[in-house]
Motif scaffolding. Structure first.
Motif, short mmCIF file in Angstrom:
data_model
loop_
_atom_site.label_atom_id
_atom_site.label_comp_id
_atom_site.label_asym_id
_atom_site.label_seq_id
_atom_site.Cartn_x
_atom_site.Cartn_y
_atom_site.Cartn_z
N ARG A 31 128.92 77.87 -23.21
CA ARG A 31 130.03 78.57 -22.55
C ARG A 31 131.01 77.56 -21.95
N MET A 38 136.63 86.14 -27.41
CA MET A 38 135.61 85.42 -26.64
C MET A 38 135.48 86.08 -25.28
N GLU A 39 134.31 86.56 -24.98
CA GLU A 39 134.08 87.20 -23.68
C GLU A 39 133.47 86.18 -22.73
N THR A 66 134.92 77.28 -22.48
CA THR A 66 135.26 77.22 -23.90
C THR A 66 136.46 78.10 -24.23
N GLY A 67 136.60 79.23 -23.56
CA GLY A 67 137.74 80.11 -23.80
C GLY A 67 139.07 79.42 -23.50
N ARG A 117 143.31 88.29 -27.48
CA ARG A 117 142.26 88.64 -28.41
C ARG A 117 142.81 89.58 -29.49
#
Length: 195
Positions: A178, A158-159, A15-16, A132
């Motif tokens: 994720r 987003m981690e 997703t990142g 970020r």
């Protein structure tokens, strides 16, 4: 056309990656984002766990419903180490009417001086550094030929990382949300990463 190149191992895509691509698409006014899985990434010591075909398939599944995203296999079909300079040179030969931007994580911006043929590459593309909130980058610390070729943009924090996703799978934990659902189901069906 103005094209953003999103390179990476995508082992797996998550997703990142998609949020970074969407941020670049909107903020840089791109026409399309081309997701380009690397064959052998020059800056990562380990070989991807998923095969080139599996990584390309996961990218294709993840972006299937987006009208401005495209999966491109240029680096996979060329083989060898995937140097961005070689890739962009080839893309400019294939698509002389397109202009290319290269999307990178903000953490990679300060690493750019170490990239293969970076002086020539910086004349060919603009780098879109997506980071970020609160992630500081000192552009003044970079060589002058790079500073003017980097545009910074901010995406939501987003981690998520491919490493974390593989670790979660190994430990029997959920990766739902994720990765896109189509990618999660593909990973389960194919048994990649020991799922």
């Amino acid at each position: 056309m103005l094209i953003g190149i999103m390179g990476g191992t995508f082992d797996p895509i998550h997703t990142g990656h998609l949020v970074a691509a969407e941020t670049a698409l909107e903020e840089a006014g791109l026409d399309e984002v081309w997701f380009m899985p690397a064959n052998i990434p020059p800056h990562k010591p380990n070989t991807p766990l998923a095969s080139p075909d599996q990584r390309l398939e996961m990218v294709s599944l993840a972006i299937d419903s987006h009208p401005s995203y495209r999966a491109v296999d240029v680096e996979l079909t060329r083989g060898g180490t995937s140097y961005t300079y070689d890739t962009v040179t080839r893309l400019q030969q294939l698509y002389p009417d397109h202009r290319f931007h290269y999307i990178i994580g903000a953490d990679m911006v300060m690493y750019l001086p170490k990239w293969h043929q970076i002086e020539k590459l910086s004349e060919m593309v603009t780098f879109l550094g997506v980071g970020r909130p609160g992630f500081d980058i000192d552009l003044e610390a970079l060589p002058s030929h790079l500073r003017s070729r980097i545009k910074l943009m901010t995406m939501p924090a987003m981690e998520i990382s491919s490493t974390d996703i593989r670790e979660r799978i190994r430990n029997g934990r959920s990766i739902r949300y994720r990765v896109p659902e189509s990618v999660r189901l593909y990973i389960e069906r194919s048994g990649i990463y020991g799922s």
